[in-house]
Design an enzyme around this catalytic site. Structure first.
Site, PDB file in Angstrom:
ATOM      1  N   GLU A   1       3.191  30.702  30.502  1.00 42.53           N
ATOM      2  CA  GLU A   1       3.871  29.613  31.197  1.00 42.53           C
ATOM      3  C   GLU A   1       4.676  30.258  32.333  1.00 42.53           C
ATOM      4  OE1 GLU A   1       6.527  27.140  28.882  1.00 42.53           O
ATOM      5  OE2 GLU A   1       7.100  26.027  30.675  1.00 42.53           O
TER       6      GLU A   1
ATOM      7  N   ARG B   1       3.288  38.885  16.884  1.00 45.33           N
ATOM      8  CA  ARG B   1       3.873  39.179  18.187  1.00 45.33           C
ATOM      9  C   ARG B   1       4.541  40.541  18.147  1.00 45.33           C
ATOM     10  NH1 ARG B   1       6.422  34.930  20.183  1.00 45.33           N
ATOM     11  NH2 ARG B   1       7.946  35.977  21.460  1.00 45.33           N
TER      12      ARG B   1
ATOM     13  N   LYS C   1      11.777  35.009  26.699  1.00 42.86           N
ATOM     14  CA  LYS C   1      11.996  34.633  28.099  1.00 42.86           C
ATOM     15  C   LYS C   1      13.309  33.885  28.275  1.00 42.86           C
ATOM     16  CE  LYS C   1       7.684  33.212  29.120  1.00 42.86           C
ATOM     17  NZ  LYS C   1       6.624  32.495  29.857  1.00 42.86           N
TER      18      LYS C   1
HETATM   19  P1  ATP Z   1       9.215  32.800  25.080  1.00 45.57           P
HETATM   20  O1  ATP Z   1       9.416  34.298  25.046  1.00 45.57           O
HETATM   21  O2  ATP Z   1      10.221  32.141  25.921  1.00 45.57           O
HETATM   22  O3  ATP Z   1       8.985  32.203  23.730  1.00 45.57           O
HETATM   23  P2  ATP Z   1       6.408  32.789  25.366  1.00 45.57           P
HETATM   24  O4  ATP Z   1       6.398  34.130  24.784  1.00 45.57           O
HETATM   25  O5  ATP Z   1       5.899  31.657  24.565  1.00 45.57           O
HETATM   26  O6  ATP Z   1       7.875  32.529  25.875  1.00 45.57           O
HETATM   27  P3  ATP Z   1       4.235  32.352  27.167  1.00 45.57           P
HETATM   28  O7  ATP Z   1       4.236  32.430  28.641  1.00 45.57           O
HETATM   29  O8  ATP Z   1       3.904  31.055  26.544  1.00 45.57           O
HETATM   30  O9  ATP Z   1       5.663  32.835  26.757  1.00 45.57           O
HETATM   31  O10 ATP Z   1       3.322  33.488  26.561  1.00 45.57           O
HETATM   32  C1  ATP Z   1       2.020  33.746  27.027  1.00 45.57           C
HETATM   33  C2  ATP Z   1       1.228  34.426  25.956  1.00 45.57           C
HETATM   34  O11 ATP Z   1       1.846  35.635  25.563  1.00 45.57           O
HETATM   35  C3  ATP Z   1       1.119  33.554  24.707  1.00 45.57           C
HETATM   36  O12 ATP Z   1      -0.232  33.558  24.292  1.00 45.57           O
HETATM   37  C4  ATP Z   1       1.998  34.237  23.717  1.00 45.57           C
HETATM   38  O13 ATP Z   1       1.500  34.059  22.416  1.00 45.57           O
HETATM   39  C5  ATP Z   1       1.949  35.699  24.157  1.00 45.57           C
HETATM   40  N1  ATP Z   1       3.183  36.390  23.784  1.00 45.57           N
HETATM   41  C6  ATP Z   1       4.434  36.005  24.079  1.00 45.57           C
HETATM   42  N2  ATP Z   1       5.338  36.846  23.534  1.00 45.57           N
HETATM   43  C7  ATP Z   1       4.641  37.790  22.883  1.00 45.57           C
HETATM   44  C8  ATP Z   1       4.995  38.937  22.112  1.00 45.57           C
HETATM   45  N3  ATP Z   1       6.263  39.292  21.913  1.00 45.57           N
HETATM   46  N4  ATP Z   1       3.997  39.687  21.596  1.00 45.57           N
HETATM   47  C9  ATP Z   1       2.720  39.357  21.805  1.00 45.57           C
HETATM   48  N5  ATP Z   1       2.315  38.289  22.509  1.00 45.57           N
HETATM   49  C10 ATP Z   1       3.248  37.512  23.043  1.00 45.57           C
HETATM   50 MG    MG Z   2       4.934  29.755  25.010  1.00 45.65          MG
END
Ligand code: ATP
Ligand code: MG
Length: 561
Positions: free
Chosen positions: A38, A264, A274
């Protein structure tokens, strides 16, 4: 390091097993993955794990990976972030080819399918307020209650939904909901929201839309439209999978992607959220999204972390099905591995102390041969100038040394790297009693740092820079942004490390560093790179990482010294 990956073949994990099996069984001709950020902030190292996984699988199995902006919430999304995301993915070494997509590309199609759900009696417009909806959703142990608007006629629903689209109602007045099951054991299946009203300008579609699809609705259908075969996401979406599948089963989508969840990435001492990173920037706890203390890809890049190191790190930690916290020392290990191999060696003095060599003729200089890389003869040598006045590291001198201090002190002898043996004869102090200069002598029989004919040995070799032609520079040293190993995202401000940035304004560098635009090793001090603030004549270097693994200890001790 223990991960699920330890017992496996290198480069293999449960998701790759699934892909391999699907291809072998002919369930797909080619694998298609996607990375769906996003655009509401910069990417962090957690996203790097997802990028390496999705693009890596596509590369390894001869498929393709799409980069898709999941741009369904215009109140938080900006073009700035879209640009930064593209730059970061490319820098990490991946290529989406022609497949740069946006969920907003599909808004018209998604809208049409939503009307289809209404016509099939599977969606309705709900006039309850957000609070009322929350109150009737139920809990993990209690079922929810049907909305009083759940049994509207198809015609009434279509009319209201079209008027929502036309912008007739204010934000929050109504939503479109699926009609699934308010008593489902899975809260995600209790008539989840499909569309909400948002009078907000979208970075791409402008003011065309007054309603925007929910994440759950937009995401899976975007996967289907793009022909994604394996939709890989993090574990918190496991409970959303039944809904993902419900949409695919109830809409005339062109493909049937499948969702798989992995753990994650969490790294001790860091916050990978984020929301928190946005606050750090907004409240000026850091200079910007690319502040070298940030766990963002842009911050790591500015700090001097090479993309190979991030890819190596992701490979090392593997892909697991259970959440865990990875030690920051593993990341540092990967960074050092790459930097050690690729960084030319240079000499720099961070806290300069003047040395005057009394028996070295005034006005005389010599060119010494210095090795560019100890493990790579092909990297060659360079000349470093030696003279009567030098800078050495203040920390390498003690006037009254304890027993185990083997570096310079009055009456002791050390080796100056690539140059000569040096003995300290006396010290010069300022009014405050601080040592500001050392009066020394050198042994001409030790040229190149070699042992003299009498076989005398020294216990320390110091780096140095010739005072006559040293460059002045600013050097920035970093420590963890948070003091504790498990910083609390809910109360991170209290945990900020006041010593996370140390700025040294008066470092002295050997002249070869004027032209170095790459990562270098400052001998005995660590790996450094020029900061984006660096200009000819006003050099600024960042320490990427020290030479040894000190991170874990520093964090435990609540910051160094
Ligand atoms: P926030 O950190 O605010 O929750 P988000 O991590 O959901 O935001 P996105 O832009 O939706 O942010 O993430 C894009 C992709 O990265 C998604 O498929 C998410 O599952 C993956 N992702 C996000 N954080 C991690 C992480 N810590 N480890 C692995 N993959 C991640
Ligand atoms: Mg997200």
């Amino acid at each position: 390091m223990t991960t699920e990956n330890d017992t496996r073949e290198p480069g293999s994990d449960f998701i790759r097993d699934i892909v391999q099996e699907d291809l072998a069984q002919g369930r797909h001709k080619t694998v298609v993955t996607r990375f769906p950020p996003e655009p509401n902030g910069f990417l962090h190292i957690g996203h790097a794990k997802s990028i390496c996984l999705n693009f890596g699988i596509a590369q390894e199995f001869g498929g393709r990976c799409h980069l898709r902006m999941d741009d369904t919430n215009p109140t938080k999304e900006e073009q700035l972030y879209i640009d930064a995301i593209q730059k970061d993915v490319q820098w990490l070494g991946f290529d989406w080819g022609t497949h740069f997509h946006h969920a907003s590309d599909y808004f018209e199609q998604l809208y049409g399918w939503a009307e289809g759900l209404i016509k099939a009696g599977k969606a309705y417009v709900d006039d309850q307020s957000p609070d009322e909806m929350r109150a009737t959703r139920g809990t993990l142990t209690e079922p929810g209650k049907n909305s009083p608007f759940r049994d509207r006629t198809v015609d009434e629903n279509l009319d209201l939904f079209r008027r929502m689209r036309a912008g007739e109602f204010p934000n929050g007045a109504r939503v479109l909901r699926t009609k699934i099951d308010m008593s489902s054991g899975n809260i995600n299946m209790r008539d989840p929201v499909l569309y909400r009203i948002l009078h907000s300008t979208h970075p791409r579609t402008g003011d065309t839309w007054k309603i925007y699809p929910s994440y759950d609705y937009a995401h899976g259908q975007s996967d289907a439209i793009e022909g994604i075969t394996h939709s890989i996401c993090t574990l918190e979406f496991a409970d959303h999978r039944p809904l993902y599948e419900w949409f695919l089963a109830n809409l005339p989508v062109p493909a049937q992607p499948r969702q798989y969840e992995f753990a994650r990435l969490n790294i001790n001492g860091m916050i990978l959220s984020k929301r928190v990173l946005t606050q750090l920037v907004r409240d000026k706890h850091v200079s910007a999204w690319d502040d070298p203390r940030m766990p963002t890809i842009a911050g790591l890049r500015r700090r001097g972390v090479p993309p190979e190191a991030l890819r190596d790190f992701v490979k090392r930690i593997g892909v697991a099905k259970a959440n865990s916290i990875v030690g920051a020392d593993i990341l540092e290990f990967s960074i050092r591995e790459v930097l050690n191999k690729n960084s030319p060696r240079r000499m720099a003095v961070l806290r300069p102390l003047k040395v005057v060599i009394e028996n070295y003729p005034e006005g005389q200089t010599e060119e010494m041969d210095a090795v560019n890389h100890p493990d790579d003869a092909a990297a060659g040598t360079r000349k470093v100038r030696f003279g009567r006045e030098l800078w050495i590291e203040h920390d390498d001198f003690m006037e009254n040394p304890p027993k185990k201090f083997f570096r310079l002190s009055p009456g002791t002898e050390v080796r100056l790297r690539y140059a000569y043996f040096l003995s300290c004869k006396s010290v010069v102090k300022n009014d405050k009693g601080e040592v500001v200069e050392l009066r020394c002598t050198y042994d001409p029989q030790t040229k190149g740092g070699n042992t003299p004919p009498d076989g005398r040995k020294v216990k320390a070799t110091l780096h140095w820079v010739s005072a006559a032609d040293a460059l002045k520079a600013e050097v920035r040293l970093y420590e963890p942004l948070f003091m504790s190993e498990a910083p609390d995202a809910g109360n991170f401000a209290a945990d900020l490390n006041p010593k996370s940035l140390e700025v040294i304004t008066d470092a002295r560098l050997e002249p070869a560093l004027a032209g170095d635009q790459t990562a270098v090793q400052f001998e005995r001090l660590g790996y450094f790179c020029p900061d984006t603030d660096s200009k000819p004549g006003a050099l600024v270097f960042n320490r990427t990482v020290g030479l040894r693994d000190t991170f874990a200890k520093e964090v435990k001790g609540g910051g160094k010294k």
